[in-house]
Design an enzyme around this catalytic site. Sequence first.
Site, PDB file in Angstrom:
ATOM      1  CE  LYS A  86      45.121 -10.706  26.448  1.00 16.20           C
ATOM      2  NZ  LYS A  86      45.327  -9.239  26.314  1.00 16.20           N
ATOM      3  CB  SER A 169      44.165  -7.893  29.815  1.00 14.65           C
ATOM      4  OG  SER A 169      44.506  -7.684  28.446  1.00 14.65           O
ATOM      5  CB  SER A 193      46.741  -5.599  27.662  1.00 11.72           C
ATOM      6  OG  SER A 193      45.757  -5.205  28.578  1.00 11.72           O
TER       7      SER A 193
HETATM    8  N1  GLN Z   1      44.198  -1.880  31.642  1.00 12.32           N
HETATM    9  C1  GLN Z   1      43.486  -1.404  30.497  1.00 12.32           C
HETATM   10  C2  GLN Z   1      42.027  -1.786  30.606  1.00 12.32           C
HETATM   11  O1  GLN Z   1      41.658  -2.343  31.568  1.00 12.32           O
HETATM   12  C3  GLN Z   1      44.092  -1.916  29.232  1.00 12.32           C
HETATM   13  C4  GLN Z   1      43.665  -3.284  28.856  1.00 12.32           C
HETATM   14  C5  GLN Z   1      44.197  -3.729  27.533  1.00 12.32           C
HETATM   15  O2  GLN Z   1      45.137  -3.156  26.994  1.00 12.32           O
HETATM   16  N2  GLN Z   1      43.576  -4.754  26.994  1.00 12.32           N
HETATM   17  O3  GLN Z   1      41.253  -1.531  29.741  1.00 12.32           O
END
Ligand code: GLN
Length: 507
Positions: A86, A169, A193
């Site tokens: 990532k 993400s 994420s």
């Molecule tokens: N969807 C969540 C956010 O927007 C989690 C994102 C994540 O786990 N990095 O913060």
Amino acid sequence: MASSTSLSQGALHDLGVKALAQALRNKQVSAVEVAQHFLDRAAAHTNLGAFVDVRTEVTLAQAAAADARIAQGSAGALEGVPIAHKDIFATKDFVTTAGSRMLAGYRSPFDATVVHRLAQAGMVTLGKLSCDEFAMGSSNENTATTAVGHSSLQPVRNPWSTDRIPGGSSGGSAAAVAARITPAATGTDTGGSIRQPAAFCGITGIKPTYGRASRYGMVAFASSLDQAGPMARSAEDCALLLSALCGPDLDRDATSLDRPEEDFARDLDRAVHGLRIGVPQEFFGEGLSDDVRKAVHAALAQLEALGAILVPIRLPRTELSIPVYYTIAPAEASSNLSRFDGVRYGHRAAQYTDLADMYQQTRAQGFGDEVKRRIMIGTYVLSHGYYDAYYLQAQKIRRMVADDFQDAFRHCDVIAGPVAPTVAWKLGEKSDDPVANYLADIFTLPASLAGLPGMSLPVGFASATADAGLPIGMQLIGNYFQEARLLNLAHRFQQATDFHAAKPAGF
Ligand code: GLN
């Protein structure tokens, strides 16, 4: 080398981490051949937009070094097996952009600990994968980094249906693993994420207990929540990856736990007879799609058939996890992102009048809308007069969420439920509605706030006409340090079912 063996090139990408490691160790195929095969697949599937950086010469040099170690008999546990990272992990041989214009083209002088550890195990890096900007998002649509093979911004597409989001993400990671462009990828999970994109793309992913994986070299979003983990097709592969990835890093990460390394694959085959699975009532309320409800119920029945016992439990603060997370995460983000000032890292505005104007122009140009929104919310909830009403209050409820889990774990060993209320939505469907995105995180946020290990595994496909064929994930949450238990349960489920082996058409 491979041509004289029974391993056909066409099947290489269908092999998972464990099978590839074995084939490489047995010299049925070389690391260079494997790397080239996956690089070719990456090039053939640029339409998915999963990769943001690929450097053939770097990858092939790493693969040649792996082959040399195999030849010398000094191979690591995952020698020669490809992985892609990532683009939130610092990498010295590839760009590190965190999906932001702020870090466009940025090259880190060092590798993140997670990247370093996987390389030490012998893994070969295929490149960097798209993600939401600074890992803020649920759809991978909040990104400013151009994908390989495209000259303008392109969304990452879900291999199961290319008009759908891959989740976020870690969307590039999930899409690339599902499309068999890489056998494994790293992800990070702050509020879901790893788990949510794994569910949306029909793969397996695990977020360990907070503090197990080093955050050194992970571009910080919300430091008290951020945690790295592997994404692959099976629980068994995730266990092998997690064992390599986790371990103390006390000199570099102040929240790294001083616990010895663990072999997370040690209990994979253990019988799950008598294991108590807590089923939280709050995870099955209104808002849950029928497809997801049915698939998760069927999976729970399958676990029962394996000898597990279902126990109804309560996690009463589930709904509150949303406002609590969306107070704490932005608060930490607003602090972490103050380092992007045009002086220390990345982008600096070309024109400005004085120092304050330089900061202002730089940050206005460098950050995307969602990141700016969170910086403003975070600054607000931390400001004098609002701190007690919002931030402090959120911290108190965060503690209660964690306590609720400890109450629940008095009655069960593992908690199971859906990962997300629906399957992957259409590209653009929620991109103008941040709150709709936030609400969809309801089932992943509680474990994040408590710092508990959580994983996602594929348990079925939607049948509703509009969503037919899209993958559905089940979430397993364990008490602190129970990763091996989660992986064991998931592995037993995957031995009895084949959802994790299903392949999107055309890949
Ligand atoms: N969807 C969540 C956010 O927007 C989690 C994102 C994540 O786990 N990095 O913060």
